[in-house]
Design a protein around this motif. Structure first.
Motif, mmCIF file in Angstrom:
data_model
loop_
_atom_site.group_PDB
_atom_site.id
_atom_site.type_symbol
_atom_site.label_atom_id
_atom_site.label_comp_id
_atom_site.label_asym_id
_atom_site.label_seq_id
_atom_site.Cartn_x
_atom_site.Cartn_y
_atom_site.Cartn_z
ATOM 1 N N ASP A 161 0.920 -1.361 -0.208
ATOM 2 C CA ASP A 161 0.006 -0.180 -0.110
ATOM 3 C C ASP A 161 0.861 1.157 0.162
ATOM 4 O OD1 ASP A 161 -2.307 -1.183 -0.043
ATOM 5 O OD2 ASP A 161 -2.464 -1.435 2.028
ATOM 6 N N ARG A 270 -5.141 5.897 -1.607
ATOM 7 C CA ARG A 270 -3.974 4.997 -1.674
ATOM 8 C C ARG A 270 -3.915 4.266 -3.022
ATOM 9 N NH1 ARG A 270 -7.989 2.566 0.520
ATOM 10 N NH2 ARG A 270 -7.975 0.245 0.406
ATOM 11 N N ARG A 272 -2.618 0.418 -4.253
ATOM 12 C CA ARG A 272 -2.393 -0.953 -3.687
ATOM 13 C C ARG A 272 -1.709 -1.847 -4.867
ATOM 14 N NH1 ARG A 272 -5.863 -4.362 0.249
ATOM 15 N NH2 ARG A 272 -4.628 -3.434 1.870
#
Length: 290
Positions: A161, A270, A272
């Motif tokens: 992440d 974020r 990932r």
């Protein structure tokens, strides 16, 4: 004068008789005491013998009971043995085809046990490779803040992440220079494992975009464009095989924190990287053992 002598002689004789009788009496008393003691000892010995005899009788009775129980068990075993022999005789009616089917079933049980052990070995190997991959990624990336990048294993899958504040400017899908450096380190580790495939997921918070930013109309677009931007950098700049990568946008719909706080929204924004499990290897195992 003679009379006096006679009296004295008589007295002396009586005294001697009296002394002899007293000694004999005491001796007899001693004999009686000794015999009484021996009689007591013999009485005690007799009682001890009687007690021992009674104990032996009790033991004998117990042994006889044990023998009787053992005889009952022997009779029961004989009965069961007779029943088992009869069942074996009855089995003679099973056809050769049925006997072969039973044999195959037993063989299959052994194969399935070996198959399960093989799967367990493969799973343990995969877990070891995942842990090695995590350690290599952490070693390559270095001492970045855990809020900016987090590498972990969940349910046998490796996740990387990366906070969007590290990769992109606000509302943008252009990769920052610092992000390129981080992605280069990730690419170095992933390229060392050419069999690995991975997916890049873009995630946003639930705040709506303010106006249209180029082709972006909503968080779906933003998450997809950010994922594809990362994939293109990995491919074009660092030479990653595009056949081993996939890009996906999750929008705001897979949050990991509360969107009602600034900290939560920052965590939700974020990118990932999901190291995909190599399911084809397990499919091959299934095909081979089926």
């Amino acid at each position: 004068m003679k009379v006096s002598y006679l009296v004295l002689a008589a007295c002396a004789s009586l005294s001697m008789v009296s002394c002899v009788s007293s000694k004999k009496f005491k001796a007899e008393q001693a004999k009686v005491a000794d015999l009484t003691g021996k009689n007591g000892q013999l009485t005690n010995d007799l009682k001890a013998c009687d007690d021992a005899k009674a104990e032996e009788a009790r033991k004998r009775a117990g042994l006889e009971t044990d023998v009787a129980n053992l005889n009952k068990q022997i009779d029961l075993l004989k009965e069961n043995n007779t029943s088992a022999i009869k069942q074996l005789q009855d089995l003679s009616v099973i056809s050769s085809q049925q006997a072969e089917s039973i044999k195959k079933s037993m063989d299959n049980l052994g194969l399935k046990d070996a198959y399960i052990q093989d799967l367990q070995t493969q799973m343990a190997k995969k877990d070891s490779l995942n842990m090695a991959l995590v350690m290599n990624l952490k070693g390559a990336i270095g001492n970045l803040d855990d809020q900016d990048i987090n590498i972990k294993v969940e349910k046998g899958v490796v996740f990387v992440d990366i906070s969007d504040k590290l990769l992109f400017n606000s509302g943008s899908y252009s990769i920052t220079p610092r992000a390129k450096e981080v992605l280069g380190k990730v690419a170095t580790v992933l390229k060392a494992q050419p069999d690995l495939e991975f997916m890049v997921e873009g995630h946003t918070d639930n705040k709506e975009l303010k106006g249209n930013i180029g082709p972006l109309k909503d968080n779906w677009d933003l998450s997809v464009f950010r994922a594809t931007a990362v994939v293109k950098i990995l491919q074009k700049t660092y030479g990653m095989d595009p056949m081993k990568m996939a890009a996906a946008g999750r929008g705001e719909y897979k949050p990991i924190a509360d969107n009602t706080t600034a900290e939560g929204r920052a965590a939700n924004r974020r990118t990932r990287i999901v190291i995909l499990p190599q399911l084809d290897q397990f499919y091959k195992l299934l095909e081979k053992k089926s």
